[in-house]
Design a protein around this motif. Structure first.
Motif: not given
Lengths: 116, 113
Positions: B4-5, B23-28, B69-80, B90-94
Protein backbone atom coordinates in the motif's frame (compact mmCIF):
# COMPACT_ATOMS: atom_id res chain seq x y z
CA UNK A 1 -16.95 -3.20 24.16
CA UNK A 2 -13.89 -4.72 22.55
CA UNK A 3 -10.51 -3.69 23.90
CA UNK A 4 -6.92 -4.79 24.16
CA UNK A 5 -4.29 -3.91 26.70
CA UNK A 6 -0.53 -4.04 26.41
CA UNK A 7 0.72 -3.65 29.96
CA UNK A 8 4.37 -2.97 29.08
CA UNK A 9 5.56 0.20 27.37
CA UNK A 10 8.95 -1.36 26.71
CA UNK A 11 10.51 -4.80 26.77
CA UNK A 12 14.29 -5.23 26.82
CA UNK A 13 15.85 -8.53 25.78
CA UNK A 14 19.36 -9.72 25.05
CA UNK A 15 19.95 -11.15 21.60
CA UNK A 16 19.49 -14.91 21.57
CA UNK A 17 17.17 -14.91 24.57
CA UNK A 18 13.47 -15.69 24.31
CA UNK A 19 11.10 -12.75 24.18
CA UNK A 20 7.50 -12.24 25.23
CA UNK A 21 5.34 -9.21 24.51
CA UNK A 22 2.13 -9.28 26.50
CA UNK A 23 -1.42 -8.60 25.39
CA UNK A 24 -4.74 -9.11 27.13
CA UNK A 25 -8.14 -8.61 25.60
CA UNK A 26 -11.75 -8.02 26.46
CA UNK A 27 -14.37 -8.95 23.88
CA UNK A 28 -17.95 -10.01 23.60
CA UNK A 29 -18.19 -13.09 21.43
CA UNK A 30 -15.27 -14.94 19.87
CA UNK A 31 -12.09 -12.90 19.71
CA UNK A 32 -10.30 -12.16 16.47
CA UNK A 33 -6.78 -11.21 17.59
CA UNK A 34 -3.83 -9.81 15.66
CA UNK A 35 -0.24 -8.75 16.08
CA UNK A 36 1.35 -6.07 13.95
CA UNK A 37 4.88 -4.65 14.01
CA UNK A 38 6.03 -1.16 13.10
CA UNK A 39 9.62 -0.45 12.18
CA UNK A 40 10.83 3.18 12.17
CA UNK A 41 9.36 5.21 9.31
CA UNK A 42 7.38 2.23 8.10
CA UNK A 43 3.74 1.23 8.15
CA UNK A 44 2.26 -1.49 10.30
CA UNK A 45 3.21 -4.97 9.14
CA UNK A 46 1.00 -7.97 9.82
CA UNK A 47 2.68 -10.71 11.89
CA UNK A 48 -0.02 -13.21 12.77
CA UNK A 49 -3.62 -13.67 13.81
CA UNK A 50 -5.85 -15.94 15.82
CA UNK A 51 -9.34 -16.63 14.55
CA UNK A 52 -10.07 -20.18 15.63
CA UNK A 53 -8.31 -23.52 15.95
CA UNK A 54 -4.95 -24.19 17.57
CA UNK A 55 -4.12 -21.93 20.46
CA UNK A 56 -0.52 -21.59 19.27
CA UNK A 57 -0.36 -19.46 16.14
CA UNK A 58 2.80 -19.20 14.05
CA UNK A 59 3.54 -16.09 12.04
CA UNK A 60 6.19 -14.17 10.15
CA UNK A 61 9.87 -13.82 11.12
CA UNK A 62 9.75 -16.74 13.59
CA UNK A 63 7.14 -15.13 15.84
CA UNK A 64 4.32 -17.04 17.45
CA UNK A 65 1.49 -16.20 19.80
CA UNK A 66 -0.44 -18.20 22.31
CA UNK A 67 -4.17 -17.69 22.70
CA UNK A 68 -5.29 -18.35 26.27
CA UNK A 69 -9.04 -18.08 26.70
CA UNK A 70 -9.09 -18.50 30.47
CA UNK A 71 -6.54 -15.73 30.97
CA UNK A 72 -7.90 -13.64 28.04
CA UNK A 73 -4.36 -13.26 26.78
CA UNK A 74 -2.62 -13.38 23.43
CA UNK A 75 1.09 -12.98 24.17
CA UNK A 76 3.60 -12.69 21.35
CA UNK A 77 6.68 -14.87 21.65
CA UNK A 78 9.89 -15.72 19.89
CA UNK A 79 12.35 -18.39 21.08
CA UNK A 80 15.49 -16.45 20.17
CA UNK A 81 15.46 -12.68 19.73
CA UNK A 82 17.42 -10.84 17.05
CA UNK A 83 18.64 -7.25 17.15
CA UNK A 84 16.59 -6.71 13.99
CA UNK A 85 13.41 -7.55 15.95
CA UNK A 86 13.71 -4.20 17.71
CA UNK A 87 10.51 -2.33 16.80
CA UNK A 88 7.10 -1.28 18.08
CA UNK A 89 4.62 -4.13 18.45
CA UNK A 90 0.86 -3.69 18.43
CA UNK A 91 -1.79 -6.12 19.57
CA UNK A 92 -5.24 -5.64 18.03
CA UNK A 93 -8.74 -7.04 18.20
CA UNK A 94 -11.46 -6.87 15.60
CA UNK A 95 -14.00 -4.14 16.26
CA UNK A 96 -17.46 -5.39 17.00
CA UNK A 97 -19.04 -8.59 15.87
CA UNK A 98 -19.12 -9.51 12.22
CA UNK A 99 -16.96 -6.70 10.97
CA UNK A 100 -14.09 -7.18 8.59
CA UNK A 101 -10.64 -8.18 9.81
CA UNK A 102 -9.36 -4.75 8.87
CA UNK A 103 -11.64 -3.03 11.36
CA UNK A 104 -9.36 -3.13 14.36
CA UNK A 105 -8.90 -1.74 17.83
CA UNK A 106 -5.21 -1.43 18.63
CA UNK A 107 -3.35 -1.53 21.88
CA UNK A 108 -0.99 1.31 22.71
CA UNK A 109 2.03 -0.61 21.53
CA UNK A 110 5.10 -2.10 23.20
CA UNK A 111 8.58 -1.07 22.22
CA UNK A 112 10.86 -4.08 21.95
CA UNK A 113 14.56 -3.43 22.30
CA UNK A 114 16.96 -6.29 21.61
CA UNK A 115 20.57 -5.65 22.63
CA UNK A 116 23.54 -7.51 21.19
CA UNK B 1 5.94 -7.76 -2.86
CA UNK B 2 2.87 -5.59 -3.43
CA UNK B 3 2.34 -2.81 -0.91
CA UNK B 4 0.00 0.00 0.00
CA UNK B 5 1.49 3.36 -0.96
CA UNK B 6 0.57 6.73 0.49
CA UNK B 7 1.32 10.22 -0.70
CA UNK B 8 2.60 12.60 0.44
CA UNK B 9 4.74 11.28 3.28
CA UNK B 10 4.42 14.58 5.10
CA UNK B 11 1.93 17.41 4.59
CA UNK B 12 1.76 20.72 6.35
CA UNK B 13 -1.46 22.71 6.10
CA UNK B 14 -2.95 25.78 7.68
CA UNK B 15 -5.85 25.48 10.07
CA UNK B 16 -9.16 25.72 8.24
CA UNK B 17 -7.77 24.47 4.94
CA UNK B 18 -8.97 21.36 3.16
CA UNK B 19 -6.53 18.52 2.78
CA UNK B 20 -6.67 15.32 0.74
CA UNK B 21 -4.56 12.34 1.68
CA UNK B 22 -3.98 9.80 -1.05
CA UNK B 23 -3.52 6.07 -1.00
CA UNK B 24 -3.03 3.40 -3.60
CA UNK B 25 -4.19 0.10 -2.11
CA UNK B 26 -2.88 -3.28 -3.24
CA UNK B 27 -4.41 -3.91 -6.64
CA UNK B 28 -6.59 -6.96 -5.99
CA UNK B 29 -7.84 -5.76 -2.62
CA UNK B 30 -11.50 -4.87 -2.16
CA UNK B 31 -11.65 -3.46 1.38
CA UNK B 32 -10.04 -0.17 2.29
CA UNK B 33 -9.42 1.56 5.61
CA UNK B 34 -8.13 4.73 7.16
CA UNK B 35 -6.54 4.94 10.60
CA UNK B 36 -4.83 7.73 12.45
CA UNK B 37 -2.24 7.92 15.19
CA UNK B 38 -1.87 11.12 17.15
CA UNK B 39 1.67 11.45 18.45
CA UNK B 40 2.14 9.29 21.52
CA UNK B 41 -1.33 7.78 21.32
CA UNK B 42 -2.94 4.63 19.99
CA UNK B 43 -3.60 3.83 16.37
CA UNK B 44 -7.31 4.60 15.94
CA UNK B 45 -9.75 3.28 13.37
CA UNK B 46 -11.47 5.94 11.29
CA UNK B 47 -13.40 4.24 8.50
CA UNK B 48 -13.73 1.17 6.32
CA UNK B 49 -14.90 1.22 2.72
CA UNK B 50 -16.20 -1.56 0.52
CA UNK B 51 -18.14 -1.70 -2.71
CA UNK B 52 -17.98 2.08 -3.07
CA UNK B 53 -19.53 2.87 0.24
CA UNK B 54 -18.59 3.27 3.87
CA UNK B 55 -19.10 -0.03 5.71
CA UNK B 56 -18.15 1.17 9.17
CA UNK B 57 -16.94 4.38 10.76
CA UNK B 58 -15.83 5.42 14.19
CA UNK B 59 -17.02 8.33 16.27
CA UNK B 60 -13.91 10.23 15.17
CA UNK B 61 -15.08 10.17 11.55
CA UNK B 62 -17.46 13.13 11.67
CA UNK B 63 -18.81 15.36 8.93
CA UNK B 64 -15.41 16.94 8.46
CA UNK B 65 -14.12 13.70 7.00
CA UNK B 66 -14.98 11.99 3.76
CA UNK B 67 -13.54 9.14 1.73
CA UNK B 68 -13.64 8.43 -1.96
CA UNK B 69 -12.39 5.95 -4.47
CA UNK B 70 -12.26 8.27 -7.47
CA UNK B 71 -10.91 5.67 -9.87
CA UNK B 72 -9.85 2.04 -9.92
CA UNK B 73 -6.63 2.57 -8.01
CA UNK B 74 -6.79 5.50 -5.58
CA UNK B 75 -8.47 5.80 -2.20
CA UNK B 76 -8.58 9.24 -0.62
CA UNK B 77 -9.33 10.78 2.75
CA UNK B 78 -10.50 14.38 2.73
CA UNK B 79 -10.58 16.63 5.77
CA UNK B 80 -12.74 19.63 4.93
CA UNK B 81 -11.57 22.24 7.39
CA UNK B 82 -8.55 21.10 9.32
CA UNK B 83 -8.11 21.73 13.01
CA UNK B 84 -4.94 21.69 15.07
CA UNK B 85 -6.07 18.42 16.66
CA UNK B 86 -6.16 16.73 13.25
CA UNK B 87 -2.37 16.68 13.33
CA UNK B 88 -1.48 12.99 13.28
CA UNK B 89 -0.04 10.16 11.23
CA UNK B 90 -2.72 8.83 8.91
CA UNK B 91 -2.47 5.23 7.77
CA UNK B 92 -4.27 3.71 4.83
CA UNK B 93 -4.80 -0.05 4.71
CA UNK B 94 -6.41 -2.60 2.44
CA UNK B 95 -7.42 -6.24 2.52
CA UNK B 96 -8.44 -8.76 -0.08
CA UNK B 97 -11.72 -9.40 1.68
CA UNK B 98 -13.44 -9.01 4.98
CA UNK B 99 -12.05 -12.30 6.23
CA UNK B 100 -8.40 -11.49 5.58
CA UNK B 101 -5.93 -9.33 7.42
CA UNK B 102 -5.20 -5.76 6.44
CA UNK B 103 -1.98 -4.43 4.97
CA UNK B 104 -0.94 -0.92 5.91
CA UNK B 105 0.84 1.86 4.10
CA UNK B 106 3.77 3.76 5.55
CA UNK B 107 1.57 6.66 6.58
CA UNK B 108 1.18 10.38 5.87
CA UNK B 109 2.19 12.74 8.63
CA UNK B 110 -0.26 15.64 8.66
CA UNK B 111 0.75 18.76 10.52
CA UNK B 112 -1.85 21.48 10.96
CA UNK B 113 -0.43 24.88 11.85
Amino acid sequence: AQSVAQPEDQVNVAEGNPLTVKCTYSVSGNPYLFWYVQYPNRGLQFLLKYITGDNLVKGSYGFEAEFNKSQTSFHLKKPSALVSDSALYFCAVRRGYGGSQGNLIFGKGTKLSVKP
Amino acid sequence: EPEVTQTPSHQVTQMGQEVILRCVPISNHLYFYWYRQILGQKVEFLVSFYNNEISEKSEIFDDQFSVERPDGSNFTLKIRSTKLEDSAMYFCASSVGGLTEAFFGQGTRLTVV
